[in-house]
Design an enzyme around this catalytic site. Structure first.
Site: not given
Ligand code: HEM
Ligand SMILES: *[C@@H]1O[C@H](CO)[C@@H](O)[C@H](O)[C@H]1NC(C)=O
Ligand SMILES: *[C@@H]1O[C@H](CO)[C@@H](O)[C@H](O)[C@H]1NC(C)=O
Ligand SMILES: *[C@@H]1O[C@H](CO)[C@@H](O)[C@H](O)[C@H]1NC(C)=O
Ligand SMILES: *[C@@H]1O[C@H](CO)[C@@H](O)[C@H](O)[C@H]1NC(C)=O
Ligand SMILES: *[C@@H]1O[C@H](CO)[C@@H](O)[C@H](O)[C@H]1NC(C)=O
Ligand SMILES: *[C@@H]1O[C@H](CO)[C@@H](O)[C@H](O)[C@H]1NC(C)=O
Length: 341
Positions: A63, A67, A92, A206
């Site tokens: 992530r 970002h 973030n 995800h």
């Molecule tokens: C399509 C639009 C996207 C939205 C709206 C989105 C939104 C989010 C949100 C809200 C979270 C949880 C954050 C939290 O709880 O504070 C998250 C986690 C995560 N996102 Fe996304 N995301 C998107 C795209 C992506 C992309 C493109 C990737 C990577 C290729 C990605 C990888 C991740 C990962 C791996 C997590 C878990 C992080 C952790 O456990 O530390 N996301 N995302």
């Protein structure tokens, strides 16, 4: 004679076109071949050790690269400390993690080859290795150099340099939010040169990691003023989540983005969407309120993980190519958290 001439003309044109191609994609996989020959194995070893300690770190590192790239390009701007930095932007704050691991990788890299490898490239390599290694729950084999992986991998392109500035406004405006409509999310991807295939394949990120209650609890109890949970969410999942995230409960509590297999990089994320088991609104919209093209992609990825892996890998390379600083732009930071004095 005429034939030779036209052949010659064709060759000149070909060379010209190839030069153009090289000039356009300035990143290369062997950028550090002579200046830091062991770079890839150093990063691999550090990522492996970090996710051995905490499996979630793989998700967090993936992530971070995302970002980073969506804000002023892949330039390590997200790593800069300071209250005006990207770390304090909405998407973030209390959310992005893994900064200490990046520091650790950077310090190992600096010991081997001082002052040549950018923090932006370290983020790109760490993201690739995270995806590859998280799938492998048998670290004994990994230690022996054998990766039992179900996860995709790709050749990371390198040669990025580090930004001199962070962009908090850019992070607030450019990063997608889980509360947006699919059209808004598609627009944010289009703004950085990514298309709907990239939206769907990269959302598959995800398949690992966690999300906090505050990022999805709008879908519980009283979704859009309906007095009930989001009707596109599986009902037993909704009641589980209502227990986890009660009204006025701790919004920082976390749960798996892929409830089927949190620590495996697989296509269950897409299978979940077919079953109303996407966690974030933005996840479920890909299947429940999308175009035929998008729905078909979700179905294809859920049926054939090889297709998801192939598209994910090429979308990651595309994302890694978002407006990098190259040549003499930017700098190679000594410490990923601060601009060199
Ligand atoms: C399509 C639009 C996207 C939205 C709206 C989105 C939104 C989010 C949100 C809200 C979270 C949880 C954050 C939290 O709880 O504070 C998250 C986690 C995560 N996102 Fe996304 N995301 C998107 C795209 C992506 C992309 C493109 C990737 C990577 C290729 C990605 C990888 C991740 C990962 C791996 C997590 C878990 C992080 C952790 O456990 O530390 N996301 N995302
Ligand atoms: C910050 O990002 C915005 C896009 O959201 C861009 O218009 C602006 O030029 C960037 N500012 C800096 C200082 O890079
Ligand atoms: C569903 O999609 C339509 C068309 O893109 C859009 O107008 C509407 O706001 C979307 N609904 C939700 C809940 O996102
Ligand atoms: C998105 O771009 C990729 C190439 O980068 C291409 O293969 C794919 O067909 C495009 N998807 C759409 C829906 O245009
Ligand atoms: C649900 O939300 C609507 C609109 O925000 C509000 O009028 C209604 O009182 C809420 N219902 C419950 C049970 O909280
Ligand atoms: C989550 O934790 C952070 C830092 O500990 C705190 O500042 C914030 O208020 C908490 N947020 C919620 C929604 O509880
Ligand atoms: C995950 O999905 C697989 C195949 O769809 C299924 O067999 C398995 O029971 C699921 N596991 C969990 C924990 O939901």
């Amino acid at each position: 004679m005429k034939k030779t001439n036209s052949f010659h003309g064709y060759c000149v044109l070909m060379t010209f076109c190839m030069l153009l191609l090289v000039a356009r994609s300035q990143l290369t996989s062997d950028f550090y071949k002579t200046t830091c020959p062991n770079l890839l194995s150093i990063v691999r070893k550090e990522v492996q050790s970090a996710i051995k300690t905490e499996m979630r770190m793989a998700a967090s590192l993936l992530r971070l690269h995302f970002h980073d790239c969506f804000v002023n390009g892949c330039d390590a701007s997200i790593l800069l400390d300071g209250s005006d930095g990207e770390k304090f932007a909405g998407p973030n704050l209390n959310s992005a993690r893994g900064f200490e691991v990046i520091d650790q990788i950077k310090s190992s890299v600096e010991s081997a080859c001082s002052g040549v490898v950018s923090c932006a490239d370290i983020l790109a390599i760490a993201a690739r290795d995270s995806v590859l290694l998280v799938s492998s729950n048998r670290f004994l084999w990994v230690d022996l150099g054998i990766i039992l992986s179900g996860g995709p991998s790709w050749k990371v392109l390198l040669g990025r340099r580090d930004a001199l500035v962070a962009n908090q406004t850019g992070a607030n405006n450019g990063l997608p939010s889980p509360f947006e409509t699919l059209d808004e999310i598609i627009n944010k991807f289009a703004n950085v040169g990514l298309n709907v295939t990239d939206v769907v394949s990269l959302s598959g990120g995800h398949t690992i990691g966690l999300a906090r209650c505050v990022t999805f609890n709008n879908r519980l109890f009283n979704f859009s003023g309906t007095g009930a949970a989001d009707s596109t969410m599986d009902t037993s999942m909704a009641s589980d989540l209502e227990n986890l995230c009660p009204v006025n409960g701790d919004g920082n509590k976390t749960t798996a983005l892929d409830r089927n297999s949190t620590d495996l990089f697989d296509n269950h994320y897409f299978q979940n969407l077919l079953n109303g088991k996407g966690l974030l609104s933005s996840d479920q919209l890909l299947f429940s309120n999308s175009t035929t093209i998008i729905k078909t992609l979700v179905q294809s990825y859920s049926a054939t993980s090889a297709l998801f892996f192939a598209d994910f890998a090429s979308s990651m390379i595309k994302m890694g190519n978002i407006t990098p600083l190259t040549g003499s732009s930017g700098q190679i930071r000594n410490n990923c958290r601060v601009v060199n004095s």
